[in-house]
Design a protein around this motif. Structure first.
Motif, short mmCIF file in Angstrom:
data_model
loop_
_atom_site.label_atom_id
_atom_site.label_comp_id
_atom_site.label_asym_id
_atom_site.label_seq_id
_atom_site.Cartn_x
_atom_site.Cartn_y
_atom_site.Cartn_z
N VAL A 177 0.84 -1.19 0.00
CA VAL A 177 0.00 0.00 0.00
C VAL A 177 0.88 1.25 0.00
N LEU A 178 1.92 1.25 0.81
CA LEU A 178 2.79 2.43 0.91
C LEU A 178 3.49 2.70 -0.41
N ASP A 179 4.01 1.65 -1.06
CA ASP A 179 4.65 1.84 -2.37
C ASP A 179 3.66 2.38 -3.39
N ALA A 180 2.41 1.90 -3.32
CA ALA A 180 1.40 2.36 -4.27
C ALA A 180 1.16 3.85 -4.12
N PHE A 181 1.07 4.35 -2.89
CA PHE A 181 0.90 5.78 -2.66
C PHE A 181 2.08 6.56 -3.23
N VAL A 182 3.29 6.08 -2.96
CA VAL A 182 4.49 6.79 -3.39
C VAL A 182 4.60 6.83 -4.92
N ASN A 183 4.30 5.70 -5.56
CA ASN A 183 4.52 5.58 -6.99
C ASN A 183 3.42 6.20 -7.84
N ASP A 184 2.25 6.45 -7.27
CA ASP A 184 1.14 6.98 -8.07
C ASP A 184 0.21 7.81 -7.19
N VAL A 185 0.65 9.01 -6.87
CA VAL A 185 -0.15 9.88 -6.00
C VAL A 185 -1.52 10.17 -6.61
N GLU A 186 -1.57 10.36 -7.93
CA GLU A 186 -2.84 10.71 -8.58
C GLU A 186 -3.89 9.62 -8.40
N ARG A 187 -3.45 8.39 -8.34
CA ARG A 187 -4.38 7.27 -8.16
C ARG A 187 -5.12 7.36 -6.83
N PHE A 188 -4.52 8.01 -5.85
CA PHE A 188 -5.11 8.09 -4.52
C PHE A 188 -5.63 9.49 -4.19
N ARG A 189 -5.91 10.26 -5.23
CA ARG A 189 -6.48 11.58 -5.01
C ARG A 189 -7.80 11.44 -4.26
N GLY A 190 -7.92 12.12 -3.12
CA GLY A 190 -9.14 12.04 -2.32
C GLY A 190 -9.14 10.91 -1.30
N VAL A 191 -8.04 10.15 -1.24
CA VAL A 191 -7.93 9.03 -0.29
C VAL A 191 -6.91 9.39 0.77
N GLY A 192 -7.28 9.28 2.02
CA GLY A 192 -6.37 9.56 3.13
C GLY A 192 -5.79 8.28 3.71
N PHE A 193 -4.93 8.45 4.70
CA PHE A 193 -4.28 7.32 5.36
C PHE A 193 -4.24 7.62 6.85
N VAL A 194 -4.65 6.65 7.66
CA VAL A 194 -4.81 6.86 9.10
C VAL A 194 -4.07 5.78 9.87
#
Length: 346
Positions: A177-194
């Motif tokens: 999950v962490l690599d996915a956030f780092v490698n493709d920020v646009e994919r997680f636009r509007g998604v937070g992490f808690v």
């Protein structure tokens, strides 16, 4: 360095880094270099940097926005951007270096040896290659756009920290999950992490439920039906995020991924959608959330939550140490999570 006007030299490793730094100590500096890393401004003297013409790319995610600010963005007219630029050309009155090395710690090395294996050639100022490169740069310069506020904002959205590409090999059977956030920020636009730990009690759930219902009844027409009120009163405490600040509740994203650490230290992932937010009192806010069964796959994760958490657990534990003393922390945007990972070298 050169005895003949047409002489050139092949360079690799430390000699290449030294040659680039030497070029940048000259006059009439012109660089068309795709990616600029933090610390790149240290290669210039203040007077040389003032007059240098620099072209970068911010669209491909390799230029650090902090480096652009250090180089003078967004108010410097001689710092420009060309979308899709992937060249690495360094020019001055001392000659030209062309090769594979970006203006980064990995490519050139600033305070330490470069971390990547790079190679290139150096050419004398009067050479044909130097003259052709000068003409090419001048044409590119005329099409380049100034790194203004809009371009700097784009750089912040697109930037992927180099640590994402230099991490050790991971189990191919379970992605991260962490690599996915780092490698493709646009994919997680509007998604937070808690990050969370511990558990919400029934009394905390009741406080959140009662405050939510009370707020819905304040207007002339209640915004919740009786059945909805019943659902809220019976909300699973495990899906209630309690004891957050009002500011955090106000910033809470609609969709978010939760990394939860249990009392025995195990870490699990959960995928949530925000349903209700409420302020219990002036210092306490709470969130009632649901767990859509399709969200994990909608975000592109084919592996189960348990496998994902197993891959990320070592880095998540470091994030917990970085977070608040009560072991919960909100990263309301992908950029904030990526920045936290970058700060820890994760």
């Amino acid at each position: 360095m050169f005895e003949r006007e047409d002489e050139s030299a092949f360079l690799a490793g430390a000699p290449l880094s030294a040659a680039i730094k030497d070029i940048l100590c000259g006059r009439e500096i012109r660089c068309a270099v795709a990616f600029w890393g933090k610390g790149s401004s240290s290669m210039f003297t203040s007077s040389a940097l003032k007059d240098a013409k620099l072209i970068c790319d911010v669209s491909l995610g390799g230029t650090n926005p902090k480096a652009l600010v250090d180089l003078g963005a967004p108010n410097r007219k001689t710092l420009r951007h060309v979308e899709g630029l992937h060249a690495k050309v360094y020019l001055s009155d001392r000659g030209m270096v062309i090769g594979s090395a970006n203006a980064s710690g990995g490519g050139i090395g600033f305070e330490r040896t470069a971390g990547l294996i790079e190679a290139g050639t150096r050419h004398a100022p009067p050479s044909v290659a130097y003259a052709d490169a000068s003409d090419w740069f001048n044409k590119l310069w005329r099409t380049a756009k100034m790194v203004d506020e809009d371009v700097l904002s784009l750089a912040r959205r697109r930037f992927r920290p180099p640590s994402a590409n230099l991490r050790p090999h991971r189990d191919p059977k379970a992605n991260s999950v962490l690599d996915a956030f780092v490698n493709d920020v646009e994919r997680f636009r509007g998604v937070g992490f808690v990050l969370t730990a511990g558990s919400t009690t029934t009394s905390q759930r009741d406080a959140a439920a009662n405050a939510t219902i009370a707020a819905a009844q304040q207007g002339a027409t209640p915004t919740l039906s009786r059945s909805e009120e019943g659902e809220i009163l019976a909300w699973n405490p495990g899906n209630v995020f309690s004891e957050w600040s009002p500011a955090e509740v106000d910033a809470w994203p609609r969709r978010f991924i939760c990394a939860h650490r249990s009392t025995n230290g195990d870490i699990r992932y959960f995928f949530y959608e925000r349903a209700h937010t409420t302020i219990v009192d002036e210092d306490r806010g709470m969130i009632l959330a649901t767990r859509p069964g399709t969200m994990r796959r909608e975000l592109g994760f084919d592996h189960g939550a348990e496998a994902l958490a197993a891959v990320d657990a070592p880095r998540l534990r470091k994030l917990y140490k970085r977070g608040a003393a009560d072991s919960h922390c909100l990263y309301e945007t992908p950029e904030k999570l990526v920045a936290a990972l970058d700060a820890l070298g994760l």
